[in-house]
Design an enzyme around this catalytic site. Structure first.
Site, PDB file in Angstrom:
ATOM      1  N   GLU A 164      17.795  -4.955  -0.805  1.00  0.00           N
ATOM      2  CA  GLU A 164      16.792  -5.716  -1.544  1.00  0.00           C
ATOM      3  C   GLU A 164      17.426  -6.437  -2.728  1.00  0.00           C
ATOM      4  O   GLU A 164      17.173  -7.630  -2.959  1.00  0.00           O
ATOM      5  CB  GLU A 164      15.681  -4.786  -2.033  1.00  0.00           C
ATOM      6  CG  GLU A 164      14.604  -5.510  -2.837  1.00  0.00           C
ATOM      7  CD  GLU A 164      13.561  -4.577  -3.408  1.00  0.00           C
ATOM      8  OE1 GLU A 164      12.664  -5.059  -4.120  1.00  0.00           O
ATOM      9  OE2 GLU A 164      13.641  -3.362  -3.156  1.00  0.00           O
ATOM     10  N   SER A 205      12.910   1.356 -11.922  1.00  0.00           N
ATOM     11  CA  SER A 205      14.335   1.377 -12.257  1.00  0.00           C
ATOM     12  C   SER A 205      14.823  -0.031 -12.560  1.00  0.00           C
ATOM     13  O   SER A 205      14.122  -1.020 -12.351  1.00  0.00           O
ATOM     14  CB  SER A 205      15.145   1.979 -11.100  1.00  0.00           C
ATOM     15  OG  SER A 205      15.021   1.163  -9.943  1.00  0.00           O
ATOM     16  N   THR A 206      16.051  -0.096 -13.059  1.00  0.00           N
ATOM     17  CA  THR A 206      16.698  -1.374 -13.356  1.00  0.00           C
ATOM     18  C   THR A 206      18.015  -1.418 -12.600  1.00  0.00           C
ATOM     19  O   THR A 206      18.712  -0.407 -12.498  1.00  0.00           O
ATOM     20  CB  THR A 206      16.922  -1.524 -14.869  1.00  0.00           C
ATOM     21  OG1 THR A 206      15.663  -1.582 -15.526  1.00  0.00           O
ATOM     22  CG2 THR A 206      17.694  -2.791 -15.188  1.00  0.00           C
ATOM     23  N   GLN A 207      18.351  -2.583 -12.060  1.00  0.00           N
ATOM     24  CA  GLN A 207      19.562  -2.738 -11.265  1.00  0.00           C
ATOM     25  C   GLN A 207      20.369  -3.936 -11.740  1.00  0.00           C
ATOM     26  O   GLN A 207      19.798  -4.964 -12.099  1.00  0.00           O
ATOM     27  CB  GLN A 207      19.229  -2.939  -9.783  1.00  0.00           C
ATOM     28  CG  GLN A 207      18.536  -1.790  -9.118  1.00  0.00           C
ATOM     29  CD  GLN A 207      17.079  -1.665  -9.437  1.00  0.00           C
ATOM     30  OE1 GLN A 207      16.573  -0.587  -9.692  1.00  0.00           O
ATOM     31  NE2 GLN A 207      16.361  -2.790  -9.460  1.00  0.00           N
TER      32      GLN A 207
END
Length: 456
Positions: A164, A205-207
């Site tokens: 993704e 969350s952070t990506q």
């Protein structure tokens, strides 16, 4: 018979022979690229809703990858697909209005050639971890519904988080024209620019997704993508419990504990005039809850009234304190030898707030944009989101065969022009000669008739 009488037929014969020569001159095949529009459908089954995206592109490709030129969408009514875990058939039924809309948008003769794909993201990944049987039932019901459509069904699957984010990375760099650009003549040429990294702020969350420096350092969880004739090794570094929802919860937890003695808790990150009653257990629960924040913890059922004060300076100070307390989620600690190093690159931040700020403040000043956003009321704010669907379909175009170009016969321009001029001159000369002979004959007959009448 005099030569003058033989000249016209000879001219016609020579003109005909010239035409035959034109047909016999050596030619070459000149391919003509087809301009027929193709379509692709991607369903983004997100945590809170599902959206059908309809893309279109011409059959012309750049190094085997398509150039998508148009997009429209149809939001599916109802909640996200994971909310139908108790009634999977309703999940498939909810897609029918948008699938019917797509059938009307795409020419009927192209329905069977239009790829259709559904990708489920965060909420379905979570459901698959906790209740895999339920998630399998949902995917099976969605598959049945999508297979019944007239489109070329490619599959319905739970999209892994690295994929993704990799497709997000593709979409961002495509929009920024980092793969290619249009020159002043309108031709597609390599851009010569580097690829941007993407900091994606999700709900949980952070990506940080970026292209790696070398091929041999690609980790197992990395994604390799072939785009526009080049291979890209894309790696995503996860920071769990740092999405917008989790940060909101942690901020609320901090504010409630700091202002517990007050009747109303002031929230500097919420817009003016916005207030909501919040129960402590809804804030301080789940795997991301921080325990031991204070010695005086409220009871689970205790309710607090939170009111927005819209103070961007105080909000940034609170957020900074939360991020500083999470040293394990620093994206830029390159001292670790086992951490793949991304290319030196600019980083584009993707979040609902960032998309909104680009429209609200048409300047590159992020600080000004933050102040503008934080000073708004709830009525002035809209809902925007960024998706992975564009990147997925760009990658998919590599596997879609390009239509065979039609072929025209052609000769060298100089030879063709010379023979054409000769052919035209001979035909014109023949026509003029024949016209002259007809006029002479008519004059002769007229003179004979006149002499007959004179004799009488």
């Amino acid at each position: 018979m005099s030569w003058r009488e033989l000249l016209p037929p000879w001219l016609v014969i020579v003109a005909g022979l010239t035409g035959i020569v034109l047909l016999c001159v050596s030619t070459k095949d000149v391919p003509v690229a087809p301009l027929r529009t193709k379509y692709g459908i991607v369903l983004d089954a997100g945590p809170s809703s599902t959206i059908l995206f309809l893309y279109q592109w011409t059959t012309t490709k750049v190094n085997k990858t398509g150039v998508i030129s148009g997009c429209s969408s149809c939001p599916v009514q109802g909640l996200g697909v994971s909310s139908y875990s108790d009634s999977p058939q309703k999940a498939g039924k909810s897609l029918e209005p948008c699938l019917n809309w797509a059938q009307n948008e795409i020419p009927a003769e192209q329905h069977s050639q239009t790829p259709l794909f559904l990708g489920a993201t965060a909420s379905m990944r979570q459901l698959n971890l906790t209740h895999p049987i339920l998630s399998d039932g949902l995917l099976a019901a969605l598959t049945v519904a999508l297979k019944s459509s007239p489109f070329n069904f490619q599959g319905a699957q739970i999209l892994p988080s690295p994929e993704e984010e990799a497709f997000n990375w593709v979409a961002v760099n495509y929009v920024l024209e980092n793969f290619f650009k249009y020159d002043w003549q309108g031709q597609l040429v390599p851009s010569g620019k580097g690829m941007a990294g993407v900091l994606s702020v999700g709900e949980t969350s952070t990506q940080l997704t970026s292209q790696l420096e070398e091929e041999n350092q690609a980790p197992k969880e990395g994604v390799r993508l072939q785009l526009y004739g080049q291979m890209h090794n894309v790696h995503t570094r996860q920071c769990p419990c740092h999405g917008t929802n989790q940060l909101h919860r942690r901020l609320l937890s901090m504010l409630i504990q700091e202002q517990r003695s007050a009747k109303t808790v002031s929230h500097p990150c919420w817009p003016l005039s916005y207030s909501r009653a919040v129960q402590w257990q809804s804030v301080h629960a789940g795997p991301c809850a921080v325990s031991g924040d204070t010695w005086d913890t409220p009871g689970p059922k205790e309710v607090f009234n939170i009111t927005g004060s819209s103070n961007p300076t105080a909000c940034m100070r609170l957020v900074q304190s939360l991020l500083n307390s999470s040293s394990s989620c620093s994206f830029f600690q390159h001292s670790l030898s086992n951490v793949p190093k991304p290319l030196r690159t600019k980083v584009l931040v993707i979040s609902e707030a960032m998309d909104f700020m680009r429209e609200a403040v048409p300047t590159p000043d992020l600080g000004q944009a933050v102040k503008r956003l934080c000073g708004m009321s709830t009525k002035e704010m809209g809902h925007r989101s960024s998706g992975w669907t564009l990147g997925y379909l760009l990658s998919l175009t590599n596997t879609i065969p390009q239509d065979s170009p039609s072929v025209l016969k052609g000769i060298e321009p100089g030879v063709w022009s010379l023979l054409l001029i000769l052919f035209v001159v001979l035909l014109t000369g023949s026509f003029m000669r024949i016209s002259y002979r007809v006029m002479v004959k008519e004059n002769t007959l007229s003179n004979r008739n006149s002499s007959v009448f004179d004799d009488n």
